[in-house]
Every structure is written in structure tokens, then in C-alpha cells.
Write a protein that holds these residues in place. Structure first.
Motif: not given
Length: 703
Positions: A557-585
Motif C-alpha cells: 500500500f502507498a499513501g500518506s505516512m500517517q495513514l500507512l502506519a495505521g494500515i501496518k498496525l491494523c492489517t499487517g500489509r506491506v508499506l511503501t513509506n512510513h512516518p519514521h523519517y530518519e533515513d535519506q532513502a
């Protein structure tokens, strides 16, 4: 007789008997003696009251015990959901070993990548809690989510106890500890946000930081025996280590603290080597536990400490000579330390090829007007209210609880006394001879004074940092109300500085303040506790249920960082990005994914999302048609500026910006017209969210 006085007498007798047998038992007696004070319905009770209070508010606000599990998980907003998901993941693992392996070789947090979560994020607290929950065999009595949130709330007890100890040690009055605890609870809006952002790293770490400040205050007490100093120094190390392990921004907080210690060393209050070593050892131990995270080695605080100790070792005779000569030497000393710090830090980052924290320095540079920026990452921080200046209504709230006035009085009186020549030349013989007539700054008071000033300035510049200041503000103000230093100066001016008058004021004023606070705020607190609400977010809940039931478990799943964090927690699906921003890549990938809210062609967005492995995109109307921020700070505006496009709506644009050749993707895709319908298929829709599935393009056959 005071509570615990009899036990104290027994302990004192015991101390006298064993003094000849060695000082190890003396340390035990000292700790027990303090514990007697501590346990007599003072700090511990206040801490427990604070814990129960915030826990009750959390329960009442969400009706947490009666909502569904998915609703409880949705309540972990933004990055809170991401951190809690690893606790949940560890509990679902067949074994502890398998859970740790999955964290070290994680391939669900960032699609097409395998990353080490323990290296990238500060989640050892989630790992520790999950292991503890497994081995305690309390599954039948307590649900995992309650074990987690109760632990975080319990840390508030540690926080209040630390403030209690700090103000008590500074003032030699337990009333100061009580007053600091009460102020902390009453100023909850400005001292903590734990009840609605439970999993945030600061809620785990700041209590340990407050405990470290309390330990440093004890360490700097006058006439503390060497064996006692070693015990307290060990407490400094443990609390510093726990603080560093639980928050990724520890290096910046420790840098401020290192500057405080450096300033006090320059003013000849105490030597800095021991405290610096505790910071360095804590950071290096965390570096090892985080699998040699290069961000720690490239931190400014490590470079600064190495520079300060190196220059201090070779620059002898720094604190000798007349006043003008000493000032000149200190200025040169400071310049050398800062020059060497930036040299070492620049070299370390070049060698380690470190770019993880460059967005923070871009933000700082832009925030202080050192150059306008269109950098997307820096602008994200600049446009958030939490990273703006401290609002003025904060002081209105602090004044309403009678905290601001004694704080400012204490700050002004202690600072004024420090500016007196005899105040900081406190080691000279002439000052010892005039001790009865001149205020002398104690090292522990001097440390806490600079602590509140430095972190106060940090809070003024960045509102989110106020939680590092306001808690200590309670302890410092309580010290001023109950301590001798401030009142002795006032009484000297009034020519009535007698022991009886001092004792009368030190006990009567805090009691009057506590009585007033009880009369004014107790009814409000009871009303607040009795107010009941309920969590209600049907659109997000519907989305999570649909994802869980209607999409493959390995869907990306792709989308906003904030929503994707909830998707990972509630559904366990794979994310494209997330709110932990301390990585350049990851930051580059986030900008890539966020083109769904920019003016880009359907083909360009499809290619960008396909390159990161996305199967579905979730579009949010609250972002596409955002009104929360003003023009120039909406997410679509930041993307337009970064892409060199003119922003939406009326208003001026910079002359070098151009009109985009494509409509805004998040709006145009809803038309279901080619080429959008050719590349994307809408599979879910409600009032808030639109989910589209990416169509797989057929590869052209080579002729």
C-alpha cells in the motif's frame, strides 16, 4: 514526630555502628534513609495519582475498554501506530527468537527492501515489553494492549518522582517535591501529551531524562562523599542510557545538556569529565545495541564532547589571571572547542557517508532565517505548528496555575545573584570569609538554573520541545518557593533574615499555594474525570476492515505516512513509506509516493508507484482538499514548490515558478477518464478515502 522519623533514627544508629566496617554499607544506609522519606505518602503517592489521572482521562476520552480492538489500534495515530505494530508483531511471533529475527530482517515496513528495525528505530522498549508479557504469564488477566499502555502511564509515576527528588534535593524540603508534583499534574496540557499519544518516543524517554537530571542534581550536592558520588554517577549512567535507547532525538537533547555542563565548567563550578563520560558511554552502548547505527557516531554531541575534553586537556591555566584575562582565555577556549567540534563532525559524516539527519539541519537553517528553502522535507517541519514558536497562550495557562510567577521570581533572583562577582568566584578565600553576607551559588543550583534557561530557549524556538522544559520548570519553581536561597535574599533586603522567619515563610507559602490550587482546581479535575466520550472514526475503521478482508496479505500500500502506519498496525500489509523519517532513502521514497497529491501525469505517477512495488494507493480527501494549513503550507503546495509549479488558489507566486502541464492527480483520477482508467481501478470508496489498484502493464514484445 514526622512520618518515618523513628525509622530514620534507627538507620542513623545503624550507620554509626557500621561506619568502621566499610563505606559500602554506608551507601546502603544512605539509600534506605532516602527511601524512608520517599515512601511516606509523598513522591510515590503523587506519581501514582498522576498515573491514575492520565489513565482515567485516556479511558474516558475513548471509552477504551468498550470499543473494538481495531478501534483501539486506530486510536494509535500516526507514528504511534507504527511503533505499537512491532510490539504486536513480537507477540504474534511463534517464539521470541523468531520475533527478533523478523525485526532484524524486516521486509514489510518498506516494500522491496529488507531493513533492520532495531537498527533504524528506537523500539527496544516494545521488544522488552513483549518479552516481559510472554514470560510473566499474565495473558489471562491482562490484554496485551493494556499491558503496553499501563506501562507508559506508569512512567509518569517515574517522571513525577524525579521532579519530586530534584526539587527536594535543591530546597531540602519535601514540600517542594509535593508542590512540583501538583504543578506537573495541573499543567498536564503543557507538561505531557501522554494520554492521547501514548507510543511517542518522548513519552518513554522524558521520564528517564528527568530521572537523570535528578541524579545529576544529587551528584552535584556539596559535601557528598566520594563513595556516594560513585553510586549516584551510576544512576546517572543508567538513566542516560535508558533515555538514549528510547528516543532517536536523544543526541540533540544531550547536546544541549553538554553545552550546559561546558558552560558550568568554564565558570569553574565543577569538573565535567565524569558527566561527559556517562553521556559518551550511554551513546556508545546504544550504538552497539542498534547494530552500529552511524547516526550516533555522526552526532554533534559526540563530536562536541571529544573536542571539549581534548582542548581542556591541552589548554592549561585556563582559569587563572585577572577577570579580563580569564574572559579572553574562555572566549578562545570556546572558539577552539566549537571549531574542532564542527571539524570532527564534518569529517565523521564524510567518512561514514551519513545523511540521515541532514533534513533536521536544513529545517534549523530555514527556521532561523538563514536562507529560504523549497526543500520538501524541511518545509514539512516548518509548516507544522509543533515546530513553530511557543504560543503566548502557554504562559496564560502556566500563570493560571500560579506556576509562572514563582518560576520567574526564582529565575530572576538566582540569575541576579549569579551576576554578582562574588557569586561565581565562589572558590576564592574572600568569598568564604563573606559567606554570611554574600549569596554563593551551589553547583546543583547552578546546573538547574542553566538547565531551565537552555531548555526554555529551546522551547521558545520549537513548541514541541516545551515538554523538556515545563516539567523541570515545575521543580525549579518549587525550589524557589521552598528553598532558602531566594527567601534569604528577600529577607536581607527587608532586614529580617532570622531563622524563625525563614522557617515560617518556607513552610507557610507552599502550604498556602497548595491550598489555593486544591480549592481552585480540584472541582475542575473531578468534572474532567467524570466527562465521558467515545472513540468514533467509522471511515477509517471501514477502510481497515476492507483491507484486512479483501486484499492479499502481501499487498503493498502507498499513501500518506500517517495513514500507512495505521494500515501496518491494523492489517499487517506491506508499506511503501512510513512516518519514521530518519533515513535519506525513505525521505526520497516518501517524496516519490506523495506525487499522488501533485500535478503529475497518470503515467508518471504509475511509474513512480510501480518502482516501489505498490499494488494499491489510498487517497485522502483531507489531504487533496486540505484546509487545515494556510496557502503555502498545504501538502499539495509543498509538492508544487518542490516541483517548480505554481500553487493553487489566489495569492502571489515566485517568478520562477511555472504552470504545471497536468492536473492534480488526486482530483483527476476521480473522473475515471483515460489515461487514469487505463492505469488505475477504484476498488474502495467512502466519505474520506479512495483506494485504487494499480493495473499491471503488459510488456511490449520485442520484434
Amino acid at each position: 514526630m514526622r512520618p518515618g522519623a523513628g525509622a530514620q533514627q534507627v538507620l542513623l544508629r545503624l550507620r554509626g555502628r557500621v561506619s568502621q566496617e566499610g563505606e559500602a554499607l554506608d551507601v546502603i544506609v544512605l539509600i534506605l534513609n532516602k527511601a524512608v522519606h520517599f515512601c511516606t505518602l509523598r513522591g510515590a503517592v503523587l506519581g501514582l495519582l498522576c498515573c491514575i489521572y492520565v489513565s482515567t482521562l485516556h479511558e474516558n476520552d475513548l471509552w477504551f475498554s468498550n470499543i473494538k480492538e481495531v478501534e483501539r489500534e486506530i486510536s494509535f495515530r500516526t507514528e504511534c501506530g507504527l511503533y505499537y505494530s512491532y510490539y504486536k508483531q513480537m507477540l504474534k511471533a511463534p517464539s521470541i527468537q523468531q520475533g527478533l529475527y523478523e525485526l532484524i530482517h524486516d521486509n514489510t515496513t518498506e516494500s522491496k527492501r529488507t531493513i533492520n528495525i532495531l537498527q533504524r528505530m528506537n523500539i527496544y522498549q516494545e521488544v522488552f515489553l513483549s518479552i516481559l508479557y510472554r514470560i510473566l504469564h499474565i495473558q489471562t488477566y491482562l490484554e496485551p494492549i493494556y499491558f503496553y499502555i499501563y506501562t507508559v502511564f506508569a512512567l509518569q509515576t517515574v517522571y513525577v518522582i524525579a521532579l519530586f527528588i530534584t526539587s527536594w534535593v535543591l530546597s531540602d524540603s519535601w514540600l517542594a517535591g509535593a508542590l512540583s508534583g501538583v504543578w506537573y499534574i495541573l499543567n498536564r496540557v503543557d507538561t505531557t501529551r501522554v494520554e492521547f499519544t501514548i507510543s511517542l518516543r518522548e513519552n518513554w524517554s522524558i521520564p528517564f531524562f528527568a530521572l537523570q537530571v535528578a541524579a545529576i542534581t544529587c551528584y552535584l550536592r556539596p559535601q557528598l562523599k566520594p563513595i556516594h558520588q560513585r553510586v549516584v554517577l551510576w544512576l546517572v549512567f543508567v538513566s542516560t542510557f535508558c533515555f538514549c535507547l528510547t528516543w532517536q532525538f536523544n543526541q540533540f537533547v544531550l547536546l544541549v545538556q553538554a553545552l550546559i555542563i561546558f558552560t558550568l565548567d568554564c565558570l569553574d563550578f565543577f569538573t565535567v569529565v565524569s558527566l561527559y563520560l556517562m553521556q559518551v558511554l550511554s551513546l556508545l552502548l546504544v550504538w552497539l545495541l542498534q547494530f552500529c547505527n552511524s547516526m550516533i557516531l555522526g552526532s554533534l554531541v559526540l563530536s562536541f564532547i571529544v573536542s571539549a575534553l581534548f582542548i581542556k586537556h591541552f589548554q592549561t591555566g585556563l582559569k587563572t589571571g585577572g577577570f579580563v584575562i580569564r574572559v579572553g582565555k574562555l572566549a578562545l577556549h570556546t572558539l577552539l572547542v566549537l571549531t574542532l567540534t564542527f571539524t570532527i563532525n564534518y569529517s565523521a559524516k564524510k567518512i561514514l557517508q551519513l545523511k540521515s539527519d541532514e533534513h533536521i539541519f536544513k529545517f534549523i537553517k530555514a527556521k532561523f532565517g538563514l536562507g529560504a528553502t523549497r526543500d520538501f522535507d524541511a518545509s514539512l517541519y516548518l509548516c507544522e505548528e509543533a515546530f513553530g514558536l511557543l504560543p503566548l497562550d502557554t504562559f496564560e495557562r502556566l500563570a493560571g496555575t500560579v506556576l509562572l510567577y514563582p518560576y520567574l521570581c526564582t529565575l530572576s533572583v538566582i540569575t541576579g545573584a549569579h551576576k554578582h562577582p562574588e557569586a561565581f568566584h565562589h572558590t576564592c578565600q574572600a568569598c568564604r570569609e563573606r559567606e554570611d553576607r554574600t549569596f554563593r551559588m551551589r553547583p546543583d543550583v547552578a546546573y538547574n538554573l542553566l538547565h531551565t534557561v537552555f531548555f526554555g530557549l529551546l522551547a521558545f524556538s520549537t513548541m514541541r520541545m516545551k515538554y523538556l522544559w515545563t516539567g523541570h520548570m515545575c521543580a525549579f519553581a518549587a525550589f524557589g518557593v521552598c528553598g532558602k536561597e531566594v527567601w534569604s535574599l528577600y529577607l536581607r533586603v527587608l532586614h529580617c533574615n532570622t531563622r524563625t522567619m525563614m522557617r515560617l515563610i518556607r513552610y507557610s507559602v507552599p502550604i498556602v499555594i497548595l491550598a489555593f490550587l486544591y480549592y481552585k482546581f480540584w472541582p475542575r479535575m473531578m468534572e474532567e474525570i467524570s466527562e465521558l466520550r467515545e472513540f468514533y472514526d467509522p471511515d477509517t475503521m471501514e477502510l481497515m476492515e476492507w483491507i484486512r478482508l479483501k486484499t492479499p496479505k502481501r499487498a503493498v500500500f502507498a499513501g500518506s505516512m500517517q495513514l500507512l502506519a495505521g494500515i501496518k498496525l491494523c492489517t499487517g500489509r506491506v508499506l511503501t513509506n512510513h512516518p519514521h523519517y530518519e533515513d535519506q532513502a525513505l525521505r526520497e521514497r516518501t517524496r516519490q509516493v506523495y506525487q499522488i497529491y501533485a500535478r503529475q501525469s497518470a503515467e508518471a505517477v504509475h511509474n513512480e508507484l510501480g518502482s516501489v512495488g505498490a499494488d494499491y494507493i489510498v487517497l485522502e480527501d483531507s489531504i487533496c482538499y486540505e484546509r487545515r494549513h494556510s496557502r503555502g503550507c498545504r501538502l499539495r503546495d509543498l509538492l508544487d514548490l518542490a516541483n517548480g509549479h505554481i500553487m493553487d488558489g489566489p495569492g502571489e507566486n515566485e517568478p520562477d515558478l511555472i504552470s504545471a502541464s497536468h492536473p492534480r492527480f488526486c482530483e483527476a483520477i476521480k473522473t475515471d477518464m483515460p489515461p487514469y482508467s487505463t492505469l488505475f481501478t477504484r476498488v474502495f470508496k467512502n466519505k474520506t478515502f479512495h483506494v485504487y489498484k494499480l493495473k499491471k502493464l503488459k510488456k511490449k514484445k520485442q520484434s
